[in-house]
Design a protein around this motif. Structure first.
Motif, PDB file in Angstrom:
ATOM      1  N   MET A   1      -4.015   6.052   9.426  1.00  0.00           N
ATOM      2  CA  MET A   1      -3.529   5.912  10.793  1.00  0.00           C
ATOM      3  C   MET A   1      -4.713   5.931  11.737  1.00  0.00           C
ATOM      4  SD  MET A   1      -0.372   5.545  10.676  1.00  0.00           S
ATOM      5  CE  MET A   1       0.764   6.170  11.847  1.00  0.00           C
ATOM      6  N   ILE A   2      -4.766   5.028  12.636  1.00  0.00           N
ATOM      7  CA  ILE A   2      -5.816   4.972  13.641  1.00  0.00           C
ATOM      8  C   ILE A   2      -5.172   5.288  14.976  1.00  0.00           C
ATOM      9  CG2 ILE A   2      -7.527   3.525  14.785  1.00  0.00           C
ATOM     10  CD1 ILE A   2      -7.620   1.860  12.221  1.00  0.00           C
TER      11      ILE A   2
ATOM     12  N   PRO B   1       0.823  -1.213   0.000  1.00  0.00           N
ATOM     13  CA  PRO B   1       0.000   0.000   0.000  1.00  0.00           C
ATOM     14  C   PRO B   1       0.856   1.262   0.000  1.00  0.00           C
ATOM     15  CG  PRO B   1      -0.066  -1.057   2.145  1.00  0.00           C
ATOM     16  CD  PRO B   1       0.681  -1.964   1.238  1.00  0.00           C
ATOM     17  N   SER B   2       0.356   2.254  -0.734  1.00  0.00           N
ATOM     18  CA  SER B   2       1.053   3.541  -0.761  1.00  0.00           C
ATOM     19  C   SER B   2       0.625   4.356   0.449  1.00  0.00           C
ATOM     20  CB  SER B   2       0.727   4.277  -2.052  1.00  0.00           C
ATOM     21  OG  SER B   2      -0.651   4.608  -2.052  1.00  0.00           O
ATOM     22  N   LEU B   3       1.258   5.516   0.627  1.00  0.00           N
ATOM     23  CA  LEU B   3       0.895   6.373   1.751  1.00  0.00           C
ATOM     24  C   LEU B   3      -0.538   6.872   1.640  1.00  0.00           C
ATOM     25  CD1 LEU B   3       4.145   8.440   2.320  1.00  0.00           C
ATOM     26  CD2 LEU B   3       3.218   6.624   3.732  1.00  0.00           C
TER      27      LEU B   3
END
Length: 86
Positions: free
Chosen positions: A82-83, A75-77
Motif C-alpha cells: 500500500m502506498i 497477487p497475494s496480500l
C-alpha cells in the motif's frame, strides 16, 4: 421549306450529340459507382473481421490463457504494498 429542313437537321444532330454525351457520362458514373460499391463491400468485410478479432481478444478465456503463458497470477496480500499519499 429548305430552311426548315436545315434547322431540323441541325436540331437532330445537336440532340444526337447531347444523347451520346449523356450516354458516355452515364457509363463513366456507373463505372465509378461499381468501384465505390466494391470498396464499400471490402470495407464492410474488413469491419466484420475486426469486430470478430475484438470479440476474440475480449474473451475472458483468451485473457486467462495469455496470462498463463506468461506465468502471470493474481497477487497475494503478501505481494501487495500500500502506498499512502503524503
Amino acid at each position: 421549306m429548305n430552311k426548315i429542313n436545315v434547322l431540323l437537321l441541325i436540331a437532330v444532330v445537336a440532340s444526337a450529340f447531347v444523347l451520346v454525351t449523356l450516354h458516355y457520362e452515364n457509363r463513366v458514373l456507373y463505372t465509378q459507382l461499381a468501384k465505390e460499391q466494391q470498396t464499400a463491400y471490402q470495407l464492410n468485410e474488413e469491419h466484420a473481421v475486426l469486430i470478430l478479432e475484438q470479440a476474440k481478444f475480449t474473451n475472458h478465456h483468451v485473457i486467462q490463457e495469455a496470462a498463463a503463458k506468461q506465468t502471470l497470477h493474481v497477487p497475494s496480500l503478501a505481494e501487495t504494498k500500500m502506498i499512502e499519499k503524503e
